[in-house]
Design a protein around this motif. Sequence first.
Motif, PDB file in Angstrom:
ATOM      1  N   LEU A   1       0.772  -1.266   0.082  1.00 59.79           N
ATOM      2  CA  LEU A   1      -0.068  -0.060   0.020  1.00 59.79           C
ATOM      3  C   LEU A   1       0.766   1.211   0.026  1.00 59.79           C
ATOM      4  O   LEU A   1       0.457   2.335  -0.613  1.00 59.79           O
ATOM      5  N   GLY A   2       2.143   1.244   0.744  1.00 65.96           N
ATOM      6  CA  GLY A   2       2.931   2.468   0.577  1.00 65.96           C
ATOM      7  C   GLY A   2       3.428   3.043  -0.729  1.00 65.96           C
ATOM      8  O   GLY A   2       3.519   3.915  -1.007  1.00 65.96           O
ATOM      9  N   ILE A   3       3.928   1.631  -1.207  1.00 62.85           N
ATOM     10  CA  ILE A   3       4.452   1.550  -2.623  1.00 62.85           C
ATOM     11  C   ILE A   3       3.431   2.090  -3.753  1.00 62.85           C
ATOM     12  O   ILE A   3       3.571   3.048  -4.531  1.00 62.85           O
ATOM     13  N   ALA A   4       2.203   1.725  -3.438  1.00 60.33           N
ATOM     14  CA  ALA A   4       1.058   2.178  -4.438  1.00 60.33           C
ATOM     15  C   ALA A   4       0.690   3.770  -4.203  1.00 60.33           C
ATOM     16  O   ALA A   4       0.397   4.359  -5.098  1.00 60.33           O
TER      17      ALA A   4
ATOM     18  N   PHE B  83       3.518  13.970 -12.054  1.00 59.77           N
ATOM     19  CA  PHE B  83       3.897  13.894 -13.522  1.00 59.77           C
ATOM     20  C   PHE B  83       3.032  14.356 -14.426  1.00 59.77           C
ATOM     21  O   PHE B  83       3.100  15.191 -15.266  1.00 59.77           O
ATOM     22  N   GLN B  84       1.718  13.681 -14.253  1.00 58.77           N
ATOM     23  CA  GLN B  84       0.730  14.144 -15.053  1.00 58.77           C
ATOM     24  C   GLN B  84       0.042  15.538 -15.135  1.00 58.77           C
ATOM     25  O   GLN B  84      -0.166  16.493 -15.986  1.00 58.77           O
ATOM     26  N   ALA B  85       0.145  16.137 -13.883  1.00 59.33           N
ATOM     27  CA  ALA B  85      -0.231  17.247 -13.540  1.00 59.33           C
ATOM     28  C   ALA B  85       0.771  18.461 -14.030  1.00 59.33           C
ATOM     29  O   ALA B  85       0.458  19.436 -14.614  1.00 59.33           O
ATOM     30  N   LEU B  86       2.138  18.140 -14.130  1.00 59.16           N
ATOM     31  CA  LEU B  86       3.090  19.024 -14.668  1.00 59.16           C
ATOM     32  C   LEU B  86       3.185  19.118 -16.283  1.00 59.16           C
ATOM     33  O   LEU B  86       3.714  19.919 -16.765  1.00 59.16           O
TER      34      LEU B  86
ATOM     35  N   PHE C 240      -2.113   3.295 -14.308  1.00 62.74           N
ATOM     36  CA  PHE C 240      -2.220   2.063 -13.915  1.00 62.74           C
ATOM     37  C   PHE C 240      -0.844   1.098 -14.030  1.00 62.74           C
ATOM     38  O   PHE C 240      -0.441   0.432 -12.963  1.00 62.74           O
ATOM     39  N   VAL C 241      -0.308   1.316 -14.958  1.00 63.95           N
ATOM     40  CA  VAL C 241       1.195   0.458 -15.187  1.00 63.95           C
ATOM     41  C   VAL C 241       2.063   0.586 -14.380  1.00 63.95           C
ATOM     42  O   VAL C 241       2.673  -0.242 -13.823  1.00 63.95           O
ATOM     43  N   PRO C 242       2.474   2.012 -14.353  1.00 64.61           N
ATOM     44  CA  PRO C 242       3.559   2.199 -12.967  1.00 64.61           C
ATOM     45  C   PRO C 242       3.344   1.563 -11.710  1.00 64.61           C
ATOM     46  O   PRO C 242       4.156   1.026 -11.187  1.00 64.61           O
ATOM     47  N   LYS C 243       2.002   1.823 -11.335  1.00 65.22           N
ATOM     48  CA  LYS C 243       1.777   1.232  -9.831  1.00 65.22           C
ATOM     49  C   LYS C 243       1.804  -0.231  -9.690  1.00 65.22           C
ATOM     50  O   LYS C 243       2.198  -0.813  -8.744  1.00 65.22           O
ATOM     51  N   ILE C 244       1.273  -0.972 -10.834  1.00 63.15           N
ATOM     52  CA  ILE C 244       1.249  -2.255 -10.652  1.00 63.15           C
ATOM     53  C   ILE C 244       2.769  -2.681 -10.914  1.00 63.15           C
ATOM     54  O   ILE C 244       2.963  -3.854 -10.027  1.00 63.15           O
ATOM     55  N   LEU C 245       3.580  -2.106 -11.846  1.00 62.36           N
ATOM     56  CA  LEU C 245       4.941  -2.590 -11.792  1.00 62.36           C
ATOM     57  C   LEU C 245       5.622  -2.334 -10.535  1.00 62.36           C
ATOM     58  O   LEU C 245       6.292  -3.409  -9.987  1.00 62.36           O
ATOM     59  N   ALA C 246       5.414  -1.434  -9.889  1.00 62.44           N
ATOM     60  CA  ALA C 246       6.284  -0.918  -8.580  1.00 62.44           C
ATOM     61  C   ALA C 246       5.673  -2.182  -7.626  1.00 62.44           C
ATOM     62  O   ALA C 246       6.386  -2.302  -6.823  1.00 62.44           O
TER      63      ALA C 246
ATOM     64  N   LEU D 129       1.249   9.074  -6.298  1.00 61.58           N
ATOM     65  CA  LEU D 129       1.419  10.539  -6.062  1.00 61.58           C
ATOM     66  C   LEU D 129       2.506  10.928  -7.129  1.00 61.58           C
ATOM     67  O   LEU D 129       2.425  12.046  -7.820  1.00 61.58           O
ATOM     68  N   ALA D 130       3.432  10.056  -7.673  1.00 64.11           N
ATOM     69  CA  ALA D 130       4.514  10.489  -8.437  1.00 64.11           C
ATOM     70  C   ALA D 130       3.845  10.626  -9.920  1.00 64.11           C
ATOM     71  O   ALA D 130       4.322  11.536 -10.550  1.00 64.11           O
ATOM     72  N   VAL D 131       3.030   9.552 -10.434  1.00 63.20           N
ATOM     73  CA  VAL D 131       2.434   9.483 -11.289  1.00 63.20           C
ATOM     74  C   VAL D 131       1.452  10.786 -11.651  1.00 63.20           C
ATOM     75  O   VAL D 131       1.399  11.248 -12.679  1.00 63.20           O
ATOM     76  N   GLY D 132       0.711  11.146 -10.713  1.00 62.35           N
ATOM     77  CA  GLY D 132      -0.198  12.177 -10.598  1.00 62.35           C
ATOM     78  C   GLY D 132       0.637  13.433 -10.489  1.00 62.35           C
ATOM     79  O   GLY D 132      -0.038  14.327 -11.406  1.00 62.35           O
TER      80      GLY D 132
END
Length: 88
Positions: free
Chosen positions: A25-28, A38-41, A51-57, A33-36
């Motif tokens: 849960l911590g890594i998710a 990145f998307q905002a910036l 979806f994909v980076p969270k699943i891979l992490a 947050l990191a992907v969000g």
Amino acid sequence: MTEVDFYDILRQGLWVSVAMSAPLLGIALIAGLAVGLFQALTSVQEMTLTFVPKILAMLVVFWVSMSAMTALLVDFFHRQVLPVVAGG
């Protein structure tokens, strides 16, 4: 086995489940947050990008912490559950 023993084992089992799920849960949370951010910036609003980076992490963390999770669960069963089953 009394009600107190039952609720004590249940409480400890819930804490074991929290301890086992905390790394995933911590890594998710961190990956989300990191992907969000990145998307905002970058104004990239791709659904698979979240979806994909969270699943891979989560897969990497699960693979790394699988032995610790198994050891925690086996220790819980050896210390708490098996004496109750063997005792009656």
